[in-house]
Design a protein around this motif. Structure first.
Motif, mmCIF file in Angstrom:
data_model
loop_
_atom_site.group_PDB
_atom_site.id
_atom_site.type_symbol
_atom_site.label_atom_id
_atom_site.label_comp_id
_atom_site.label_asym_id
_atom_site.label_seq_id
_atom_site.Cartn_x
_atom_site.Cartn_y
_atom_site.Cartn_z
ATOM 1 N N THR A 135 9.856 -6.294 -4.739
ATOM 2 C CA THR A 135 9.459 -7.166 -3.635
ATOM 3 C C THR A 135 9.464 -6.395 -2.314
ATOM 4 O OG1 THR A 135 10.339 -9.099 -4.778
ATOM 5 C CG2 THR A 135 10.043 -9.302 -2.402
ATOM 6 N N VAL A 136 10.504 -5.591 -2.093
ATOM 7 C CA VAL A 136 10.578 -4.774 -0.872
ATOM 8 C C VAL A 136 9.441 -3.761 -0.852
ATOM 9 C CG1 VAL A 136 11.962 -3.028 0.324
ATOM 10 C CG2 VAL A 136 13.057 -5.096 -0.546
ATOM 11 N N LEU A 137 9.218 -3.104 -1.981
ATOM 12 C CA LEU A 137 8.151 -2.107 -2.092
ATOM 13 C C LEU A 137 6.799 -2.730 -1.795
ATOM 14 C CD1 LEU A 137 7.450 0.834 -2.973
ATOM 15 C CD2 LEU A 137 7.185 -0.065 -5.293
ATOM 16 N N GLN A 138 6.571 -3.927 -2.327
ATOM 17 C CA GLN A 138 5.309 -4.608 -2.101
ATOM 18 C C GLN A 138 5.134 -4.970 -0.623
ATOM 19 O OE1 GLN A 138 4.740 -7.978 -4.675
ATOM 20 N NE2 GLN A 138 2.537 -7.729 -4.603
ATOM 21 N N GLY A 139 6.198 -5.464 -0.001
ATOM 22 C CA GLY A 139 6.128 -5.803 1.424
ATOM 23 C C GLY A 139 5.825 -4.591 2.285
ATOM 24 N N GLU A 140 6.481 -3.470 1.978
ATOM 25 C CA GLU A 140 6.240 -2.236 2.740
ATOM 26 C C GLU A 140 4.817 -1.734 2.523
ATOM 27 O OE1 GLU A 140 9.331 0.300 1.242
ATOM 28 O OE2 GLU A 140 10.861 -0.558 2.575
ATOM 29 N N GLY A 141 4.333 -1.818 1.288
ATOM 30 C CA GLY A 141 2.971 -1.378 0.986
ATOM 31 C C GLY A 141 1.943 -2.225 1.710
ATOM 32 N N GLN A 142 2.147 -3.531 1.716
ATOM 33 C CA GLN A 142 1.218 -4.425 2.411
ATOM 34 C C GLN A 142 1.234 -4.169 3.913
ATOM 35 O OE1 GLN A 142 2.551 -8.258 1.010
ATOM 36 N NE2 GLN A 142 1.277 -8.164 -0.824
ATOM 37 N N ALA A 143 2.401 -3.871 4.458
ATOM 38 C CA ALA A 143 2.491 -3.575 5.901
ATOM 39 C C ALA A 143 1.704 -2.304 6.227
ATOM 40 C CB ALA A 143 3.949 -3.421 6.318
ATOM 41 N N ARG A 144 1.833 -1.271 5.379
ATOM 42 C CA ARG A 144 1.081 -0.030 5.609
ATOM 43 C C ARG A 144 -0.421 -0.273 5.536
ATOM 44 N NH1 ARG A 144 5.075 2.179 2.096
ATOM 45 N NH2 ARG A 144 3.540 2.287 0.423
ATOM 46 N N ILE A 145 -0.837 -1.109 4.580
ATOM 47 C CA ILE A 145 -2.265 -1.420 4.434
ATOM 48 C C ILE A 145 -2.764 -2.168 5.664
ATOM 49 C CG2 ILE A 145 -3.933 -2.781 3.113
ATOM 50 C CD1 ILE A 145 -2.183 -2.102 0.611
ATOM 51 N N ARG A 146 -1.987 -3.167 6.130
ATOM 52 C CA ARG A 146 -2.384 -3.919 7.336
ATOM 53 C C ARG A 146 -2.507 -3.000 8.538
ATOM 54 N NH1 ARG A 146 1.019 -8.025 5.412
ATOM 55 N NH2 ARG A 146 2.725 -7.243 6.660
ATOM 56 N N GLU A 147 -1.540 -2.079 8.686
ATOM 57 C CA GLU A 147 -1.581 -1.141 9.815
ATOM 58 C C GLU A 147 -2.830 -0.274 9.764
ATOM 59 O OE1 GLU A 147 2.038 1.126 9.833
ATOM 60 O OE2 GLU A 147 3.285 -0.650 10.116
ATOM 61 N N GLU A 148 -3.283 0.038 8.559
ATOM 62 C CA GLU A 148 -4.463 0.896 8.422
ATOM 63 C C GLU A 148 -5.757 0.122 8.627
ATOM 64 O OE1 GLU A 148 -5.036 4.386 5.527
ATOM 65 O OE2 GLU A 148 -5.914 2.651 4.477
ATOM 66 N N ILE A 149 -5.882 -1.062 8.013
ATOM 67 C CA ILE A 149 -7.176 -1.748 8.087
ATOM 68 C C ILE A 149 -7.325 -2.658 9.308
ATOM 69 C CG2 ILE A 149 -7.505 -1.620 5.592
ATOM 70 C CD1 ILE A 149 -6.927 -4.588 5.409
ATOM 71 N N GLY A 150 -6.200 -3.092 9.901
ATOM 72 C CA GLY A 150 -6.276 -3.965 11.081
ATOM 73 C C GLY A 150 -7.104 -3.374 12.212
ATOM 74 N N PRO A 151 -6.813 -2.125 12.633
ATOM 75 C CA PRO A 151 -7.607 -1.536 13.709
ATOM 76 C C PRO A 151 -9.074 -1.330 13.333
ATOM 77 C CG PRO A 151 -5.534 -0.362 13.440
ATOM 78 C CD PRO A 151 -5.649 -1.313 12.286
ATOM 79 N N VAL A 152 -9.356 -1.095 12.056
ATOM 80 C CA VAL A 152 -10.745 -0.911 11.618
ATOM 81 C C VAL A 152 -11.506 -2.218 11.760
ATOM 82 C CG1 VAL A 152 -12.215 -0.403 9.622
ATOM 83 C CG2 VAL A 152 -10.202 1.004 10.072
ATOM 84 N N ILE A 153 -10.891 -3.332 11.324
ATOM 85 C CA ILE A 153 -11.541 -4.638 11.459
ATOM 86 C C ILE A 153 -11.729 -4.981 12.935
ATOM 87 C CG2 ILE A 153 -11.277 -7.124 11.034
ATOM 88 C CD1 ILE A 153 -9.805 -6.357 8.427
ATOM 89 N N ALA A 154 -10.723 -4.689 13.745
ATOM 90 C CA ALA A 154 -10.826 -4.967 15.190
ATOM 91 C C ALA A 154 -11.944 -4.148 15.825
ATOM 92 C CB ALA A 154 -9.498 -4.660 15.868
#
Length: 195
Positions: A135-154
């Protein structure tokens, strides 16, 4: 100036209260048809509204952070599976010894049963610990993905001038501009006595 519907850096779920109303209003706007929206925008002297749709799941899976996370998760799962199988074999071996312990004294049998219970408890504890780690690993992975794709979508939203960006696979608003925010209009009309 636009606003992101992403409290604390994560997409807002439309499954709760006022957020569901926003989705309903967006759907009502979309139901009027692009021609009607364009005509309304032209009459107001504005450019037509632009709505973008993105499959965030596909983008996330194909992003470098998403691919790295998939590899990390697969390695973790494989490691856990190997350890679970080894621990399960230990429990089954002790269980077999208990079943064949007819010739043991009462005290020896009690010791063997305690050993079995300890091994079973350890197996279950290991399983629970690894589920928590996953669960922790998944949360950290999702956070890294959001950090990467968020600025691209913006950046895409900004470069192409979208007023609204929706996730195509779930009712999530990723971005909305002030042009489609009717909050103040609703407040003013309510203050004026309705419609």
């Amino acid at each position: 100036m636009g606003r992101y519907a992403t409290p604390a850096g994560s997409p807002a779920s439309i499954e709760r209260g006022p957020a569901r109303l926003v989705l309903a209003l967006v759907m009502a706007l979309a139901a009027t048809g692009p021609g009607a929206l364009a005509a309304q925008a032209e009459a107001a002297g504005e450019t037509p509204l632009k709505i973008g749709v993105i499959n965030v799941d596909v983008v996330a899976l194909q992003s470098p952070a998403g691919q790295a996370f998939q590899q990390e998760l697969a390695a973790f799962q494989e490691e856990v599976l190997v350890e679970l199988q080894a621990r399960q074999e230990t429990v089954l071996e002790i269980e077999t010894r208990v079943a064949e312990a007819d010739s043991l004294s009462v005290e020896e049998r009690r010791v063997l049963e305690r050993e079995y219970q300890d091994a079973l408890t350890e197996f279950q504890r290991f399983q629970q610990d690894k589920q928590e780690e996953a669960t922790v690993l998944q949360g950290e992975g999702q956070a890294r993905i959001r950090e990467e794709i968020g600025p691209v979508i913006a950046a895409i939203q900004s470069d192409l001038g979208y007023d609204l960006v929706l996730n195509s696979t779930s009712p999530i608003i990723l971005f909305f501009s002030e042009r489609i925010d009717i909050t103040q209009l609703a407040i003013e009309r309510l203050a004026a006595g309705g419609s």
